[in-house]
Write an enzyme that holds these catalytic residues in place. Structure first.
Site, PDB file in Angstrom:
ATOM      1  CE1 TYR A  53      -4.143  -1.298  -0.580  1.00 45.62           C
ATOM      2  CE2 TYR A  53      -3.294  -3.042   0.819  1.00 45.62           C
ATOM      3  CZ  TYR A  53      -4.218  -2.574  -0.086  1.00 45.62           C
ATOM      4  OH  TYR A  53      -5.223  -3.399  -0.522  1.00 45.62           O
ATOM      5  NE  ARG A  56      -3.113   0.017  -5.416  1.00 46.14           N
ATOM      6  CZ  ARG A  56      -4.423  -0.163  -5.568  1.00 46.14           C
ATOM      7  NH1 ARG A  56      -5.070  -0.919  -4.707  1.00 46.14           N
ATOM      8  NH2 ARG A  56      -5.063   0.385  -6.558  1.00 46.14           N
ATOM      9  CD  GLN A  86     -16.640  -0.710  -8.827  1.00 48.54           C
ATOM     10  OE1 GLN A  86     -16.315  -1.880  -8.860  1.00 48.54           O
ATOM     11  NE2 GLN A  86     -17.074  -0.076  -9.900  1.00 48.54           N
ATOM     12  CG  ASN A  87     -11.753   4.274  -8.851  1.00 49.80           C
ATOM     13  OD1 ASN A  87     -11.815   3.068  -9.100  1.00 49.80           O
ATOM     14  ND2 ASN A  87     -11.883   5.204  -9.767  1.00 49.80           N
ATOM     15  CG  HIS A 104     -14.476  -1.400  -3.376  1.00 48.96           C
ATOM     16  ND1 HIS A 104     -14.241  -1.792  -4.670  1.00 48.96           N
ATOM     17  CD2 HIS A 104     -15.621  -2.043  -3.012  1.00 48.96           C
ATOM     18  CE1 HIS A 104     -15.181  -2.628  -5.075  1.00 48.96           C
ATOM     19  NE2 HIS A 104     -16.045  -2.789  -4.094  1.00 48.96           N
ATOM     20  N   GLY A 172     -16.085   3.364 -16.402  1.00 44.75           N
ATOM     21  CA  GLY A 172     -14.848   2.638 -16.112  1.00 44.75           C
ATOM     22  C   GLY A 172     -14.977   1.481 -15.162  1.00 44.75           C
TER      23      GLY A 172
HETATM   24  P1  NAD Z   1     -13.172  -2.695 -12.854  1.00 44.76           P
HETATM   25  O1  NAD Z   1     -13.784  -4.005 -12.638  1.00 44.76           O
HETATM   26  O2  NAD Z   1     -13.951  -1.533 -12.490  1.00 44.76           O
HETATM   27  O3  NAD Z   1     -12.614  -2.718 -14.408  1.00 44.76           O
HETATM   28  C1  NAD Z   1     -11.974  -1.655 -15.074  1.00 44.76           C
HETATM   29  C2  NAD Z   1     -12.864  -1.150 -16.224  1.00 44.76           C
HETATM   30  O4  NAD Z   1     -12.294   0.047 -16.732  1.00 44.76           O
HETATM   31  C3  NAD Z   1     -13.000  -2.128 -17.403  1.00 44.76           C
HETATM   32  O5  NAD Z   1     -14.369  -2.285 -17.747  1.00 44.76           O
HETATM   33  C4  NAD Z   1     -12.236  -1.425 -18.530  1.00 44.76           C
HETATM   34  O6  NAD Z   1     -12.807  -1.673 -19.818  1.00 44.76           O
HETATM   35  C5  NAD Z   1     -12.414   0.022 -18.136  1.00 44.76           C
HETATM   36  N1  NAD Z   1     -11.407   0.958 -18.672  1.00 44.76           N
HETATM   37  C6  NAD Z   1     -10.127   0.710 -19.024  1.00 44.76           C
HETATM   38  N2  NAD Z   1      -9.540   1.827 -19.468  1.00 44.76           N
HETATM   39  C7  NAD Z   1     -10.475   2.823 -19.368  1.00 44.76           C
HETATM   40  C8  NAD Z   1     -10.474   4.215 -19.686  1.00 44.76           C
HETATM   41  N3  NAD Z   1      -9.369   4.831 -20.161  1.00 44.76           N
HETATM   42  N4  NAD Z   1     -11.614   4.932 -19.477  1.00 44.76           N
HETATM   43  C9  NAD Z   1     -12.721   4.314 -18.986  1.00 44.76           C
HETATM   44  N5  NAD Z   1     -12.779   3.001 -18.679  1.00 44.76           N
HETATM   45  C10 NAD Z   1     -11.655   2.262 -18.878  1.00 44.76           C
HETATM   46  O7  NAD Z   1     -11.965  -2.424 -11.982  1.00 44.76           O
HETATM   47  P2  NAD Z   1     -10.673  -3.313 -11.752  1.00 44.76           P
HETATM   48  O8  NAD Z   1      -9.605  -2.616 -12.499  1.00 44.76           O
HETATM   49  O9  NAD Z   1     -10.938  -4.721 -12.086  1.00 44.76           O
HETATM   50  O10 NAD Z   1     -10.467  -3.182 -10.181  1.00 44.76           O
HETATM   51  C11 NAD Z   1     -11.225  -3.898  -9.212  1.00 44.76           C
HETATM   52  C12 NAD Z   1     -11.205  -3.101  -7.903  1.00 44.76           C
HETATM   53  O11 NAD Z   1      -9.835  -2.822  -7.483  1.00 44.76           O
HETATM   54  C13 NAD Z   1     -11.826  -1.732  -8.037  1.00 44.76           C
HETATM   55  O12 NAD Z   1     -13.188  -1.796  -7.936  1.00 44.76           O
HETATM   56  C14 NAD Z   1     -11.141  -0.974  -6.905  1.00 44.76           C
HETATM   57  O13 NAD Z   1     -11.718  -1.269  -5.652  1.00 44.76           O
HETATM   58  C15 NAD Z   1      -9.733  -1.515  -6.937  1.00 44.76           C
HETATM   59  N6  NAD Z   1      -8.895  -0.612  -7.752  1.00 44.76           N
HETATM   60  C16 NAD Z   1      -8.931   0.741  -7.519  1.00 44.76           C
HETATM   61  C17 NAD Z   1      -8.158   1.607  -8.294  1.00 44.76           C
HETATM   62  C18 NAD Z   1      -8.204   3.100  -8.013  1.00 44.76           C
HETATM   63  O14 NAD Z   1      -8.451   3.498  -6.883  1.00 44.76           O
HETATM   64  N7  NAD Z   1      -7.985   3.959  -9.007  1.00 44.76           N
HETATM   65  C19 NAD Z   1      -7.359   1.079  -9.312  1.00 44.76           C
HETATM   66  C20 NAD Z   1      -7.332  -0.327  -9.514  1.00 44.76           C
HETATM   67  C21 NAD Z   1      -8.118  -1.158  -8.732  1.00 44.76           C
END
Ligand code: NAD
Length: 233
Positions: A53, A56, A86-87, A104, A172
């Site tokens: 973390y 991250r 979810q971010n 989350h 996203g």
């Molecule tokens: P997710 O299941 O929400 O999938 C990512 C989605 O983003 C996909 O559908 C993909 O097609 C789409 N995507 C890719 N590039 C994009 C763009 N440029 N614009 C718009 N959409 C786009 O998320 P995940 O990556 O499988 O992560 C699962 C969990 O892990 C998240 O719900 C979160 O809790 C955590 N996570 C958080 C962050 C963050 O805080 N930014 C990053 C990674 C993972």
């Protein structure tokens, strides 16, 4: 109008934060999810989890809100905007969004390992071994929801939003993981205007009556907002 924006990792991708599923994902490649993002992993090796973390945290702090975060924040000038994300990053808040529900959790907040006291971090550094909760004195951990843990809920707020929202904008998210997927696939499907922005949208969205904008959030969120403005003009 009352607008709900539901976001997943894709919203922050163009800011430089990889999604969980990215194949070129530097942040996750040296770690196994079960070792760094589960309660079992925490109790087995806290230092490993904190190291993960810490990386991250630095990645997120080095990133800036992108055009999609800023467009969502600008919507607040004319509308009541509620973000459900979810971010765990704080890019919506740094863009200026005032109502953000992190289902989350949030890497900029801390909670403690024993009693789950949650508080805002008052210093600009990631959690370290030995950082104790000011309330109960147990070891702190980032306030993120790990696999196998219950998501942050807020049932009264959610039921009020479901009854009163005029617009739902999803962005996203693969909407494959429950319970987060329920926000787009169940809770808000009766909302009058429904949009979804994703370069690889879930095929169910069209059947559910969503207007889908296929592409990156930075390009398609402004287009979805223009479309919404046409409808309500
Ligand atoms: P997710 O299941 O929400 O999938 C990512 C989605 O983003 C996909 O559908 C993909 O097609 C789409 N995507 C890719 N590039 C994009 C763009 N440029 N614009 C718009 N959409 C786009 O998320 P995940 O990556 O499988 O992560 C699962 C969990 O892990 C998240 O719900 C979160 O809790 C955590 N996570 C958080 C962050 C963050 O805080 N930014 C990053 C990674 C993972």
């Amino acid at each position: 109008m009352k607008i709900v924006v539901f976001s997943g990792a894709g919203l922050s991708k163009e800011s430089g934060i990889p999604t969980f599923r990215d194949s070129t994902n530097g942040l996750w490649e040296n770690f196994r999810v079960e070792e760094v993002a589960t309660p079992e992993g925490w109790w087995a090796n806290k230092n490993k989890v904190l190291k993960f973390y810490e990386a991250r945290w630095h990645n997120i702090k080095a990133c800036e809100p992108n055009a999609a975060h800023l467009a969502i924040a600008k919507l607040q000038e004319k509308h009541e905007v509620h973000n459900i994300t979810q971010n765990i990053d704080d890019l919506l808040e740094r863009a200026g969004c005032t109502k953000v529900w992190h289902i989350h959790g949030s890497i900029t907040r801390r909670k403690c390992e024993d009693f789950r006291c949650i508080y805002e971090a008052d210093h600009d550094k990631p959690v370290e071994h030995g950082d104790l909760c000011p309330i109960c004195k147990s070891q702190c951990r980032p306030d993120v929801v790990w696999f196998g843990e219950i998501v942050n809920d807020n049932p009264q707020y959610l039921s009020e939003l479901i009854k009163t929202a005029d617009v739902f904008i999803g962005v996203g998210s693969s909407i494959q993981v429950y319970p987060a997927a329920s926000f787009a696939l169940q809770y808000f499907i009766k909302t009058k205007h429904k949009f979804f922005v994703d370069p690889d949208p879930n095929p169910r969205l069209v059947r559910l009556g969503y207007e889908v904008f296929e592409g990156k959030a930075v390009e398609m969120i402004p287009k979805a907002i223009s479309k919404l403005e046409e409808y309500v003009a």
